[in-house]
Design an enzyme around this catalytic site. Sequence first.
Site, PDB file in Angstrom:
ATOM      1  N   ALA A  40     -49.053 -65.610  86.478  1.00 20.15           N
ATOM      2  CA  ALA A  40     -48.189 -65.193  87.579  1.00 20.15           C
ATOM      3  C   ALA A  40     -47.523 -66.385  88.255  1.00 20.15           C
ATOM      4  CB  ALA A  40     -48.984 -64.406  88.614  1.00 20.15           C
ATOM      5  N   GLY A  45     -52.858 -72.149  89.990  1.00 23.51           N
ATOM      6  CA  GLY A  45     -53.039 -72.646  88.626  1.00 23.51           C
ATOM      7  C   GLY A  45     -51.749 -72.642  87.830  1.00 23.51           C
ATOM      8  N   CYS A  46     -50.970 -71.591  87.970  1.00 22.97           N
ATOM      9  CA  CYS A  46     -49.714 -71.490  87.223  1.00 22.97           C
ATOM     10  C   CYS A  46     -48.699 -72.513  87.715  1.00 22.97           C
ATOM     11  CB  CYS A  46     -49.160 -70.076  87.303  1.00 22.97           C
ATOM     12  SG  CYS A  46     -50.262 -68.885  86.501  1.00 22.97           S
ATOM     13  N   THR A  47     -48.733 -72.811  88.999  1.00 21.70           N
ATOM     14  CA  THR A  47     -47.854 -73.844  89.539  1.00 21.70           C
ATOM     15  C   THR A  47     -48.238 -75.204  88.971  1.00 21.70           C
ATOM     16  OG1 THR A  47     -47.433 -72.590  91.552  1.00 21.70           O
ATOM     17  CG2 THR A  47     -47.071 -74.985  91.659  1.00 21.70           C
ATOM     18  N   ALA A  50     -47.055 -75.237  85.304  1.00 23.07           N
ATOM     19  CA  ALA A  50     -45.597 -75.308  85.198  1.00 23.07           C
ATOM     20  C   ALA A  50     -45.083 -76.694  85.588  1.00 23.07           C
ATOM     21  CB  ALA A  50     -44.959 -74.231  86.070  1.00 23.07           C
TER      22      ALA A  50
END
Length: 156
Positions: A40, A45-47, A50
């Site tokens: 998401a 974590g995804c930030t 990315a």
Amino acid sequence: MTRLSTGDTAPDFTLVDQDGTPVRLSERRGTGVVLFFYPAAMTPGCTTEACDFRDSLAPLQAAGYAVLGISRDEPAKLREFRERDGLTYDLLSDPDHSVHEAYGAWGEKTNYGKTVLGVIRSTFVIDGEGRVEHALYNVKATGHVARVRSLLGLDA
């Protein structure tokens, strides 16, 4: 659940990016692609993941690879994520998770001790002919970009 391996043909797809523009994997032939699936946009974590790809983009591009991120988020949220964190590669929307499934990046996983159905954080390195060079499943948000760089013989 389908799992891809080295040498497999990468499943083709067409998804829209953060601006609503269709992106077709097969149109990227002739260049390598690092394709990563994340749960998401704008979560911690995804930030981290990315931004790690953003910070490694120059050496990946110099080695002939484009980077594409895929999540179930709608284009407007992807656009916000891209702008907020200065991401300089395309983020693709797969709301029905059909491309996730084709790559084996959707299925059962353990989350806080419970078995749930969801995104399996995964990264695929695809060569210019559309074949899988590396299929990495259940990767950690932190540190796996360095592993991808190492697998490609790039400085970590």
